[in-house]
Design a protein around this motif. Structure first.
Motif, PDB file in Angstrom:
ATOM      1  N   ARG A   1       0.848  -1.172   0.000  1.00  0.00           N
ATOM      2  CA  ARG A   1       0.000   0.000   0.000  1.00  0.00           C
ATOM      3  C   ARG A   1       0.887   1.226   0.000  1.00  0.00           C
ATOM      4  N   LEU A   2       0.556   2.203  -0.849  1.00  0.00           N
ATOM      5  CA  LEU A   2       1.309   3.446  -0.888  1.00  0.00           C
ATOM      6  C   LEU A   2       0.793   4.368   0.204  1.00  0.00           C
ATOM      7  N   HIS A   3       1.685   5.160   0.757  1.00  0.00           N
ATOM      8  CA  HIS A   3       1.357   6.039   1.873  1.00  0.00           C
ATOM      9  C   HIS A   3       1.158   7.459   1.355  1.00  0.00           C
ATOM     10  N   LEU A   4      -0.100   7.856   1.140  1.00  0.00           N
ATOM     11  CA  LEU A   4      -0.400   9.210   0.677  1.00  0.00           C
ATOM     12  C   LEU A   4      -0.260  10.186   1.834  1.00  0.00           C
ATOM     13  N   SER A   5       0.129  11.419   1.517  1.00  0.00           N
ATOM     14  CA  SER A   5       0.300  12.447   2.547  1.00  0.00           C
ATOM     15  C   SER A   5      -0.114  13.801   1.993  1.00  0.00           C
ATOM     16  N   SER A   6      -1.057  14.453   2.660  1.00  0.00           N
ATOM     17  CA  SER A   6      -1.476  15.783   2.216  1.00  0.00           C
ATOM     18  C   SER A   6      -0.486  16.858   2.657  1.00  0.00           C
ATOM     19  N   SER A   7       0.421  16.521   3.583  1.00  0.00           N
ATOM     20  CA  SER A   7       1.386  17.513   4.062  1.00  0.00           C
ATOM     21  C   SER A   7       2.715  17.460   3.310  1.00  0.00           C
ATOM     22  N   SER A   8       2.886  16.477   2.428  1.00  0.00           N
ATOM     23  CA  SER A   8       4.117  16.357   1.647  1.00  0.00           C
ATOM     24  C   SER A   8       3.900  16.968   0.268  1.00  0.00           C
ATOM     25  N   ALA A   9       4.871  17.723  -0.221  1.00  0.00           N
ATOM     26  CA  ALA A   9       4.758  18.345  -1.543  1.00  0.00           C
ATOM     27  C   ALA A   9       4.659  17.307  -2.653  1.00  0.00           C
ATOM     28  N   THR A  10       5.183  16.111  -2.441  1.00  0.00           N
ATOM     29  CA  THR A  10       5.123  15.068  -3.458  1.00  0.00           C
ATOM     30  C   THR A  10       3.817  14.294  -3.413  1.00  0.00           C
ATOM     31  N   GLY A  11       3.104  14.386  -2.302  1.00  0.00           N
ATOM     32  CA  GLY A  11       1.864  13.642  -2.153  1.00  0.00           C
ATOM     33  C   GLY A  11       2.037  12.300  -1.468  1.00  0.00           C
ATOM     34  N   TYR A  12       3.287  11.947  -1.156  1.00  0.00           N
ATOM     35  CA  TYR A  12       3.587  10.665  -0.530  1.00  0.00           C
ATOM     36  C   TYR A  12       4.409  10.847   0.735  1.00  0.00           C
ATOM     37  N   LYS A  13       4.114  10.041   1.747  1.00  0.00           N
ATOM     38  CA  LYS A  13       4.850  10.064   3.011  1.00  0.00           C
ATOM     39  C   LYS A  13       6.292   9.644   2.770  1.00  0.00           C
ATOM     40  N   ASN A  14       7.228  10.392   3.373  1.00  0.00           N
ATOM     41  CA  ASN A  14       8.671  10.117   3.327  1.00  0.00           C
ATOM     42  C   ASN A  14       9.264  10.081   1.918  1.00  0.00           C
ATOM     43  N   VAL A  15       8.660  10.843   1.007  1.00  0.00           N
ATOM     44  CA  VAL A  15       9.204  11.034  -0.342  1.00  0.00           C
ATOM     45  C   VAL A  15       9.377  12.531  -0.534  1.00  0.00           C
ATOM     46  N   CYS A  16      10.587  12.952  -0.948  1.00  0.00           N
ATOM     47  CA  CYS A  16      10.837  14.383  -1.132  1.00  0.00           C
ATOM     48  C   CYS A  16      11.584  14.633  -2.435  1.00  0.00           C
ATOM     49  N   ASN A  17      11.471  15.880  -2.926  1.00  0.00           N
ATOM     50  CA  ASN A  17      12.226  16.293  -4.107  1.00  0.00           C
ATOM     51  C   ASN A  17      13.688  16.384  -3.724  1.00  0.00           C
ATOM     52  N   HIS A  18      14.547  15.940  -4.599  1.00  0.00           N
ATOM     53  CA  HIS A  18      15.986  16.056  -4.382  1.00  0.00           C
ATOM     54  C   HIS A  18      16.585  16.423  -5.730  1.00  0.00           C
ATOM     55  N   GLY A  19      16.607  17.711  -6.015  1.00  0.00           N
ATOM     56  CA  GLY A  19      17.028  18.168  -7.341  1.00  0.00           C
ATOM     57  C   GLY A  19      15.951  17.782  -8.347  1.00  0.00           C
ATOM     58  N   SER A  20      16.345  17.104  -9.414  1.00  0.00           N
ATOM     59  CA  SER A  20      15.381  16.661 -10.419  1.00  0.00           C
ATOM     60  C   SER A  20      14.881  15.242 -10.142  1.00  0.00           C
ATOM     61  N   ARG A  21      15.309  14.667  -9.029  1.00  0.00           N
ATOM     62  CA  ARG A  21      14.928  13.296  -8.669  1.00  0.00           C
ATOM     63  C   ARG A  21      14.077  13.303  -7.402  1.00  0.00           C
ATOM     64  N   PHE A  22      13.626  12.134  -7.000  1.00  0.00           N
ATOM     65  CA  PHE A  22      12.833  11.992  -5.781  1.00  0.00           C
ATOM     66  C   PHE A  22      13.529  10.998  -4.860  1.00  0.00           C
ATOM     67  N   GLN A  23      13.594  11.344  -3.590  1.00  0.00           N
ATOM     68  CA  GLN A  23      14.262  10.496  -2.605  1.00  0.00           C
ATOM     69  C   GLN A  23      13.219   9.889  -1.672  1.00  0.00           C
ATOM     70  N   ALA A  24      13.366   8.584  -1.421  1.00  0.00           N
ATOM     71  CA  ALA A  24      12.533   7.901  -0.430  1.00  0.00           C
ATOM     72  C   ALA A  24      13.379   7.711   0.819  1.00  0.00           C
ATOM     73  N   ARG A  25      12.785   8.000   1.984  1.00  0.00           N
ATOM     74  CA  ARG A  25      13.509   7.870   3.259  1.00  0.00           C
ATOM     75  C   ARG A  25      12.628   7.125   4.253  1.00  0.00           C
ATOM     76  N   ARG A  26      13.282   6.486   5.217  1.00  0.00           N
ATOM     77  CA  ARG A  26      12.543   5.865   6.312  1.00  0.00           C
ATOM     78  C   ARG A  26      13.372   5.972   7.580  1.00  0.00           C
ATOM     79  N   TRP A  27      12.729   5.741   8.724  1.00  0.00           N
ATOM     80  CA  TRP A  27      13.403   5.833  10.011  1.00  0.00           C
ATOM     81  C   TRP A  27      13.776   4.441  10.496  1.00  0.00           C
ATOM     82  N   VAL A  28      15.050   4.271  10.921  1.00  0.00           N
ATOM     83  CA  VAL A  28      15.536   3.013  11.482  1.00  0.00           C
ATOM     84  C   VAL A  28      16.334   3.345  12.741  1.00  0.00           C
ATOM     85  N   ASP A  29      15.879   2.815  13.861  1.00  0.00           N
ATOM     86  CA  ASP A  29      16.555   3.039  15.145  1.00  0.00           C
ATOM     87  C   ASP A  29      16.794   4.526  15.419  1.00  0.00           C
ATOM     88  N   GLY A  30      15.797   5.358  15.130  1.00  0.00           N
ATOM     89  CA  GLY A  30      15.897   6.781  15.412  1.00  0.00           C
ATOM     90  C   GLY A  30      16.698   7.588  14.408  1.00  0.00           C
TER      91      GLY A  30
END
Length: 136
Positions: free
Chosen positions: A1-30
């Protein structure tokens, strides 16, 4: 399931613009850990969902983009969203416009604005509605 987010500019949780690309991030052990860089926000969202163990393709034999589209369609109120590998946003006729996203369509040979939105997903939904791709 994809994680939609109304507070993210990309529309997805933990996905952000990084120049002309998109970066996915997650939290591991803080700590924040990069899942990778991708050509579209949808590809990054799929990578995030896989990383957190919540991604199951609709059909295992489908390419990732088709499976991602199936996930997005299921979450977009019956609309058929138009994915695009050549668009930086990942959606056909959706482009960055400052900090917002603009949906556009063609009418009688002219480009018409469908509106400005906070996320690429919202703009893609507006485009799908405008071109009459609603499938209840």
């Amino acid at each position: 399931r994809l994680h939609l987010s109304s507070s993210s500019a990309t529309g997805y949780k933990n996905v952000c613009n990084h120049g002309s690309r998109f970066q996915a991030r997650r939290w591991v052990d803080g700590r924040q850990v990069c899942c990778g860089y991708f050509g579209t926000a949808v590809e990054a969202a799929v990578a995030y969902a896989r990383a957190v163990g919540e991604y199951t393709p609709a059909v295992a034999a489908e390419p990732a983009a088709v499976a991602a589209e199936a996930e997005v369609v299921a979450e977009a109120e019956g609309l058929r969203l138009h994915l695009s590998s050549s668009s930086a946003t990942g959606y056909k006729n959706v482009c960055n416009h400052g900090s917002r996203f603009q949906a556009r369509r063609w009418v009688d040979g002219r480009q018409v604005c469908c509106g400005y939105f906070g996320t690429a997903v919202e703009a893609a939904v507006a485009y799908a509605r405008a071109v009459g791709e609603y499938q209840p």
